[in-house]
Enzyme design. Structure first.
Site, short mmCIF file in Angstrom:
data_model
loop_
_atom_site.label_atom_id
_atom_site.label_comp_id
_atom_site.label_asym_id
_atom_site.label_seq_id
_atom_site.Cartn_x
_atom_site.Cartn_y
_atom_site.Cartn_z
N SER A 145 -0.97 -1.07 13.31
CA SER A 145 0.27 -1.41 13.82
C SER A 145 0.13 -2.54 15.04
CB SER A 145 1.45 -0.33 14.31
OG SER A 145 2.31 -0.44 15.00
N TYR A 158 2.24 7.88 18.71
CA TYR A 158 2.16 6.91 17.72
C TYR A 158 1.25 5.51 18.50
CZ TYR A 158 3.58 3.41 14.12
OH TYR A 158 3.63 2.41 13.12
P1 NAD Z 1 7.17 5.00 5.15
O1 NAD Z 1 7.81 6.37 5.78
O2 NAD Z 1 8.05 4.41 3.96
O3 NAD Z 1 5.74 5.64 4.14
C1 NAD Z 1 4.99 6.73 4.76
C2 NAD Z 1 4.11 7.03 3.64
O4 NAD Z 1 3.10 8.30 4.21
C3 NAD Z 1 4.97 7.96 2.38
O5 NAD Z 1 4.20 7.65 1.41
C4 NAD Z 1 4.63 9.58 2.99
O6 NAD Z 1 4.73 10.31 1.63
C5 NAD Z 1 3.37 9.51 3.65
N1 NAD Z 1 2.96 10.41 4.19
C6 NAD Z 1 3.77 10.83 5.44
N2 NAD Z 1 3.00 12.06 5.89
C7 NAD Z 1 1.95 12.49 4.80
C8 NAD Z 1 1.29 13.41 4.90
N3 NAD Z 1 1.23 14.52 5.81
N4 NAD Z 1 0.13 13.62 4.09
C9 NAD Z 1 0.20 12.47 2.89
N5 NAD Z 1 1.03 11.66 3.12
C10 NAD Z 1 1.80 11.43 4.11
O7 NAD Z 1 6.41 4.45 6.26
P2 NAD Z 1 5.68 2.84 6.15
O8 NAD Z 1 6.57 1.95 7.13
O9 NAD Z 1 5.68 2.08 4.76
O10 NAD Z 1 4.60 2.81 7.12
C11 NAD Z 1 3.36 2.89 6.43
C12 NAD Z 1 2.11 2.58 7.57
O11 NAD Z 1 2.40 1.54 8.21
C13 NAD Z 1 2.18 3.90 8.68
O12 NAD Z 1 0.94 3.90 9.16
C14 NAD Z 1 3.00 3.06 9.81
O13 NAD Z 1 2.74 3.59 11.04
C15 NAD Z 1 2.73 1.68 9.65
N6 NAD Z 1 3.49 0.90 10.17
C16 NAD Z 1 4.80 0.55 9.91
C17 NAD Z 1 5.63 -0.43 10.29
C18 NAD Z 1 7.02 -0.65 9.76
O14 NAD Z 1 7.79 -1.49 10.57
N7 NAD Z 1 7.66 0.06 8.85
C19 NAD Z 1 5.36 -1.16 11.30
C20 NAD Z 1 3.72 -1.13 11.48
C21 NAD Z 1 3.00 -0.05 11.11
#
Ligand code: NAD
Length: 267
Positions: A145, A158
């Site tokens: 991130s 985080y």
């Molecule tokens: P999301 O909530 O859409 O998806 C998260 C995924 O992780 C889902 O498939 C969920 O089932 C899985 N997950 C959660 N807990 C779990 C567990 N205990 N075991 C197995 N799977 C698990 O979120 P996203 O926004 O797609 O995030 C994906 C990655 O991107 C994360 O690491 C997040 O920190 C990072 N990220 C997101 C953003 C954003 O703006 N959305 C920004 C920076 C980084």
């Protein structure tokens, strides 16, 4: 015509039943990979993700339902994937968030965020990387991130987990730098550092900024705080970068962190 340069390769994308992970799984599928998806969700959500990855062009796709808080479940999943097809591409994407001040952070949230966002990344890497080195090709892509590069209030576990992912990746990049060759593609470890991406993860933060207005008002307020481009990133755009990192000619791109944050971390 689509370049199916990942034909014959196998990829695991953790947390790919939703959001960025699903976007990456679809992009790798479009490049011809066999894709292992992972993530929580009910059967309908898992079936929808499997169909989306299959429709994107995956040579094969299967769901592995390990809860990444559990190291034993990760070991089982990695053994099952290895028996299915040895892993060439590992995308550590699963992650959760909880935004409250440090002193109010529930201890259980700290433990879960560190377990899923950081420790699971260590476990999948330690289990997958020796095989990659033996075969002379491997790609580890950690979805960190912008919070792996800078801090923000109310996100102690985080931000700590994402800084940790970048450190872990640098060490692994060094340890595996000389594995393989230019011809085989080598073994690389890189991080992608998104700012705001349109996914369910950030809905509570959009909701908190609506101030009685529409969802779009909440999105505008969120972007105005940090992301100078004032544009959200789409999961498919992260997928495109992840796919490029898998190319053979990216053999010397390792130990790097790529911001995809509209200028957030340049401030
Ligand atoms: P999301 O909530 O859409 O998806 C998260 C995924 O992780 C889902 O498939 C969920 O089932 C899985 N997950 C959660 N807990 C779990 C567990 N205990 N075991 C197995 N799977 C698990 O979120 P996203 O926004 O797609 O995030 C994906 C990655 O991107 C994360 O690491 C997040 O920190 C990072 N990220 C997101 C953003 C954003 O703006 N959305 C920004 C920076 C980084």
């Amino acid at each position: 015509m689509t370049d199916t340069f990942l034909s014959g390769r196998t990829a695991l994308v953790t947390g790919s039943t939703s959001g960025i992970g699903l976007g990456i799984a679809q992009a790798l599928a479009a490049a011809g990979a066999r894709v292992a998806i992972n993530g929580l969700g009910d059967q309908a959500q898992v079936d929808a993700a499997l169909a989306a990855v299959r429709d994107a062009g995956a040579a094969d796709v299967r769901h592995f339902n390990a809860d990444l808080r559990d190291p034993a479940a990760i070991e089982t999943m990695m053994a099952e994937i290895d028996a299915w097809s040895p892993l060439d591409v590992l995308v550590n994407n699963a992650g959760i968030q909880h935004a409250v001040p440090l002193a109010e952070m529930p201890v259980g949230k700290w433990d879960d965020i560190i377990a899923i966002n950081l420790s699971a990344t260590f476990h999948t890497m330690r289990l997958a990387m020796p095989g990659m080195a033996a075969r002379g090709f491997g790609r580890v892509i950690n979805v960190a991130s912008v919070h792996g590069l800078v801090g923000s209030v109310n996100k102690a576990p985080y931000v700590a987990s994402k800084h940790g992912v970048l450190g872990l990746g640098k060490v692994a990049a060094l340890e595996y730098a000389a594995a393989g060759s230019r011809d085989s593609g080598g073994v690389t470890v890189n991080a992608i550092c998104p700012g705001w991406v349109e996914t369910p993860l950030i809905e509570p933060q959009i909701e908190a900024r609506r101030d009685g207005g529409s969802r779009d008002d909440g999105v505008r307020a969120l972007l105005a705080e940090k992301q100078p481009s004032l544009r959200m990133t789409l999961p498919a755009e992260i997928g495109a970068l992840a796919t490029w990192l898998c190319r053979r000619e990216a053999h010397n791109v390792t130990g790097a962190a790529f911001p995809v944050d509209g200028g957030w971390s340049a401030q």
